[in-house]
Design a protein around this motif. Structure first.
Motif, PDB file in Angstrom:
ATOM      1  N   GLY A 196      20.208  21.360  49.167  1.00 59.35           N
ATOM      2  CA  GLY A 196      20.469  22.543  50.326  1.00 59.35           C
ATOM      3  C   GLY A 196      21.013  23.743  49.572  1.00 59.35           C
ATOM      4  O   GLY A 196      21.373  23.607  48.149  1.00 59.35           O
ATOM      5  N   GLN A 197      21.375  24.697  50.256  1.00 64.30           N
ATOM      6  CA  GLN A 197      21.763  25.804  49.762  1.00 64.30           C
ATOM      7  C   GLN A 197      22.668  26.516  50.773  1.00 64.30           C
ATOM      8  O   GLN A 197      22.521  26.431  52.045  1.00 64.30           O
ATOM      9  N   LEU A 198      23.841  26.913  50.328  1.00 62.78           N
ATOM     10  CA  LEU A 198      25.240  27.351  51.043  1.00 62.78           C
ATOM     11  C   LEU A 198      25.429  28.818  50.335  1.00 62.78           C
ATOM     12  O   LEU A 198      25.634  28.957  49.396  1.00 62.78           O
ATOM     13  N   ASP A 199      25.278  30.011  51.367  1.00 63.60           N
ATOM     14  CA  ASP A 199      25.739  31.123  51.087  1.00 63.60           C
ATOM     15  C   ASP A 199      27.231  31.356  51.229  1.00 63.60           C
ATOM     16  O   ASP A 199      27.424  31.029  52.216  1.00 63.60           O
ATOM     17  N   GLY A 200      27.773  32.045  50.238  1.00 66.17           N
ATOM     18  CA  GLY A 200      29.303  32.301  50.326  1.00 66.17           C
ATOM     19  C   GLY A 200      29.793  33.366  49.833  1.00 66.17           C
ATOM     20  O   GLY A 200      28.757  34.099  49.085  1.00 66.17           O
ATOM     21  N   PRO A 201      31.025  33.777  49.756  1.00 69.56           N
ATOM     22  CA  PRO A 201      31.500  35.148  49.125  1.00 69.56           C
ATOM     23  C   PRO A 201      31.216  35.157  47.650  1.00 69.56           C
ATOM     24  O   PRO A 201      30.962  36.202  47.014  1.00 69.56           O
ATOM     25  N   GLY A 202      31.270  33.770  47.003  1.00 67.86           N
ATOM     26  CA  GLY A 202      30.969  33.952  45.595  1.00 67.86           C
ATOM     27  C   GLY A 202      29.470  33.755  45.224  1.00 67.86           C
ATOM     28  O   GLY A 202      29.258  33.737  43.889  1.00 67.86           O
ATOM     29  N   GLY A 203      28.453  33.903  46.030  1.00 71.43           N
ATOM     30  CA  GLY A 203      27.177  33.991  45.757  1.00 71.43           C
ATOM     31  C   GLY A 203      26.923  32.421  46.455  1.00 71.43           C
ATOM     32  O   GLY A 203      27.005  31.799  46.913  1.00 71.43           O
ATOM     33  N   GLY A 237      28.223  14.284  45.049  1.00 68.00           N
ATOM     34  CA  GLY A 237      27.083  15.213  44.739  1.00 68.00           C
ATOM     35  C   GLY A 237      27.974  16.497  43.894  1.00 68.00           C
ATOM     36  O   GLY A 237      29.019  16.329  43.102  1.00 68.00           O
ATOM     37  N   ARG A 238      27.071  17.422  44.018  1.00 70.31           N
ATOM     38  CA  ARG A 238      27.616  18.544  43.070  1.00 70.31           C
ATOM     39  C   ARG A 238      27.037  20.061  43.947  1.00 70.31           C
ATOM     40  O   ARG A 238      26.168  19.963  44.605  1.00 70.31           O
ATOM     41  N   ALA A 239      27.929  20.997  43.249  1.00 70.46           N
ATOM     42  CA  ALA A 239      27.435  22.200  43.972  1.00 70.46           C
ATOM     43  C   ALA A 239      27.296  23.271  42.510  1.00 70.46           C
ATOM     44  O   ALA A 239      28.243  23.297  41.741  1.00 70.46           O
ATOM     45  N   THR A 240      26.355  23.904  42.443  1.00 73.30           N
ATOM     46  CA  THR A 240      25.989  24.581  41.466  1.00 73.30           C
ATOM     47  C   THR A 240      26.114  26.312  41.889  1.00 73.30           C
ATOM     48  O   THR A 240      25.347  26.572  42.817  1.00 73.30           O
ATOM     49  N   ARG A 241      26.814  27.132  41.496  1.00 75.89           N
ATOM     50  CA  ARG A 241      27.375  28.358  41.736  1.00 75.89           C
ATOM     51  C   ARG A 241      27.064  29.187  40.603  1.00 75.89           C
ATOM     52  O   ARG A 241      27.058  28.781  39.380  1.00 75.89           O
ATOM     53  N   PRO A 242      26.895  30.614  40.743  1.00 80.64           N
ATOM     54  CA  PRO A 242      26.866  31.467  39.623  1.00 80.64           C
ATOM     55  C   PRO A 242      28.163  31.194  38.733  1.00 80.64           C
ATOM     56  O   PRO A 242      29.357  31.467  39.167  1.00 80.64           O
ATOM     57  N   ARG A 293      33.731  16.650  51.341  1.00 83.11           N
ATOM     58  CA  ARG A 293      32.562  16.493  51.668  1.00 83.11           C
ATOM     59  C   ARG A 293      32.034  17.777  52.324  1.00 83.11           C
ATOM     60  O   ARG A 293      30.795  18.081  52.327  1.00 83.11           O
ATOM     61  N   ARG A 294      32.984  18.606  52.867  1.00 85.44           N
ATOM     62  CA  ARG A 294      32.534  19.926  53.480  1.00 85.44           C
ATOM     63  C   ARG A 294      31.890  20.848  52.415  1.00 85.44           C
ATOM     64  O   ARG A 294      31.110  21.552  52.981  1.00 85.44           O
ATOM     65  N   GLU A 295      32.556  20.579  51.149  1.00 86.68           N
ATOM     66  CA  GLU A 295      31.904  21.664  50.344  1.00 86.68           C
ATOM     67  C   GLU A 295      30.590  21.053  49.839  1.00 86.68           C
ATOM     68  O   GLU A 295      29.919  22.020  48.977  1.00 86.68           O
ATOM     69  N   LEU A 296      30.052  19.991  49.870  1.00 87.52           N
ATOM     70  CA  LEU A 296      28.863  19.637  49.860  1.00 87.52           C
ATOM     71  C   LEU A 296      27.859  19.776  51.022  1.00 87.52           C
ATOM     72  O   LEU A 296      26.743  19.257  50.902  1.00 87.52           O
ATOM     73  N   GLY A 297      28.452  20.258  52.258  1.00 83.95           N
ATOM     74  CA  GLY A 297      27.514  20.236  53.368  1.00 83.95           C
ATOM     75  C   GLY A 297      27.311  18.987  54.037  1.00 83.95           C
ATOM     76  O   GLY A 297      26.223  18.794  54.844  1.00 83.95           O
ATOM     77  N   ILE A 298      28.073  17.718  53.687  1.00 82.84           N
ATOM     78  CA  ILE A 298      28.079  16.561  54.344  1.00 82.84           C
ATOM     79  C   ILE A 298      29.061  16.157  55.053  1.00 82.84           C
ATOM     80  O   ILE A 298      29.265  15.033  55.656  1.00 82.84           O
ATOM     81  N   GLY A 299      30.061  17.202  55.446  1.00 78.08           N
ATOM     82  CA  GLY A 299      31.255  16.700  56.015  1.00 78.08           C
ATOM     83  C   GLY A 299      31.173  16.746  57.478  1.00 78.08           C
ATOM     84  O   GLY A 299      30.191  17.107  58.205  1.00 78.08           O
TER      85      GLY A 299
END
Length: 335
Positions: free
Chosen positions: A212-219, A280-285, A329-335
């Protein structure tokens, strides 16, 4: 019998007390002579384990009686209950021990807020979430019409605990909703059979990893997470380990770099084995962050150090945090 008592008396060592109380309790149960004195005595002993634990006496699966210590859904108390169970004497013909509430042999009639509810009258509509490996249920009871929302909530959870047992509810039941109108849903026996069937088939489900994709202040962040990962299956993994790989240039990885990062990630997960569980993982700029849960941070550090030595030149950021409830898990969208 289920009791929730808080007492100001001095806690006692549980198994020392139990050695002298077990026969008395069995005799009292069989004679129908459980009184306030015995109830308070058990409560004081359980408080010696932890003051917030609940307890229950019930028929045993193989013994005549069972003593169940309930963590009431709290991850920290589950650890306490499991450690208590690990020190329990071997079950015999009279007593067995459990670190959670067990399924009831029959559904009872409960009185809540002055109203009586026959749990056998509950009906359920259920749907299986393949990704999460959980059964979402919607419940209806003829008594809901005259019951306040809080009473419905309490009744629903008591019904599921009685029907399936505390651990099965936490492991396999997902979203719980309550219906206003009558439904032709499953009877309790049919719902139990559906849960049993789903849990047997769960290992054959399709991939539980979600992208999935999560939009935040850091992109934007591209997320990959194991939606079926369950806290109850890793009761002592209460440390969150985040391992960030800095992406030079500050942007998102191109296909070649992404493939290289994936290989390095697979290598790390393989090295961890049972030392840590990968969530899991999160890939940001500018950064890819992998998330793990672990029990022993010293073993985790040694694995990370060996893995990092075999990497091409990269900047790695590692962070350890206590996280009993797996809020990461919230940082991965599954919390």
């Amino acid at each position: 019998m289920r009791f929730f008592r808080r007492d100001s008396s001095t806690p006692v060592d549980f198994w020392e007390w139990w050695s002298g109380a077990a026969d008395r309790l069995a005799q009292a149960i069989e004679a129908g002579a459980m009184d306030k004195g015995l109830i308070d005595e058990i409560t004081r002993a359980v408080r010696g384990i932890h003051p917030q634990l609940a307890w229950e006496l019930a028929p045993g699966a193989t013994a005549r009686h069972a003593l169940c210590i309930s963590p009431e859904g709290r991850a920290d108390l589950r650890q306490v209950a499991l450690r208590w169970l690990a020190t329990a004497p071997a079950a015999d013909a009279t007593w067995e021990f459990h670190a959670s509430r067990q399924p009831s042999p029959s559904l009872a009639v409960l009185e809540i807020a002055g109203q009586r509810f026959d749990l056998s009258e509950m009906r359920a509509i259920s749907s299986w979430d393949t990704r999460r490996r959980r059964l979402d249920v919607r419940l209806w009871h003829p008594g809901f019409e005259r019951a306040a929302e809080q009473v419905r909530l309490q009744l629903g959870f008591l019904f599921l605990d009685n029907l399936l047992g505390e651990d099965a509810v936490e492991r396999w039941i997902g979203q719980i909703d309550f219906l206003e109108a009558p439904t032709g849903g499953r009877t309790p026996d049919e719902l139990r059979a559906d849960v049993d069937r789903r849990t047997t088939e769960a290992s054959n489900d399709a991939d539980t990893w979600v992208l999935g994709q999560l939009d935040g202040p850091g992109g934007p962040a591209i997320l990959l997470a194991n939606a079926a990962l369950k806290r109850i299956d890793h009761p002592f993994a209460d440390k969150h380990v985040s391992i960030g790989v800095v992406l030079e240039g500050g942007g998102m990885p191109d296909d070649a770099l992404a493939a290289e990062l994936n290989r390095e990630e697979d290598d790390l997960v393989a090295r961890f084995g049972d030392v840590a569980v990968y969530a899991g993982r999160a890939t940001r700029p500018g950064m890819r962050t992998m998330h793990f849960a672990a029990e022993d941070t010293d073993r985790v550090r040694s694995v990370i150090d060996a893995w990092a030595q075999d990497l091409p030149p990269r900047r790695i950021k590692v962070n350890f945090a206590d996280d009993m409830d797996w809020t990461f898990r919230r940082e991965l969208g599954i919390g």
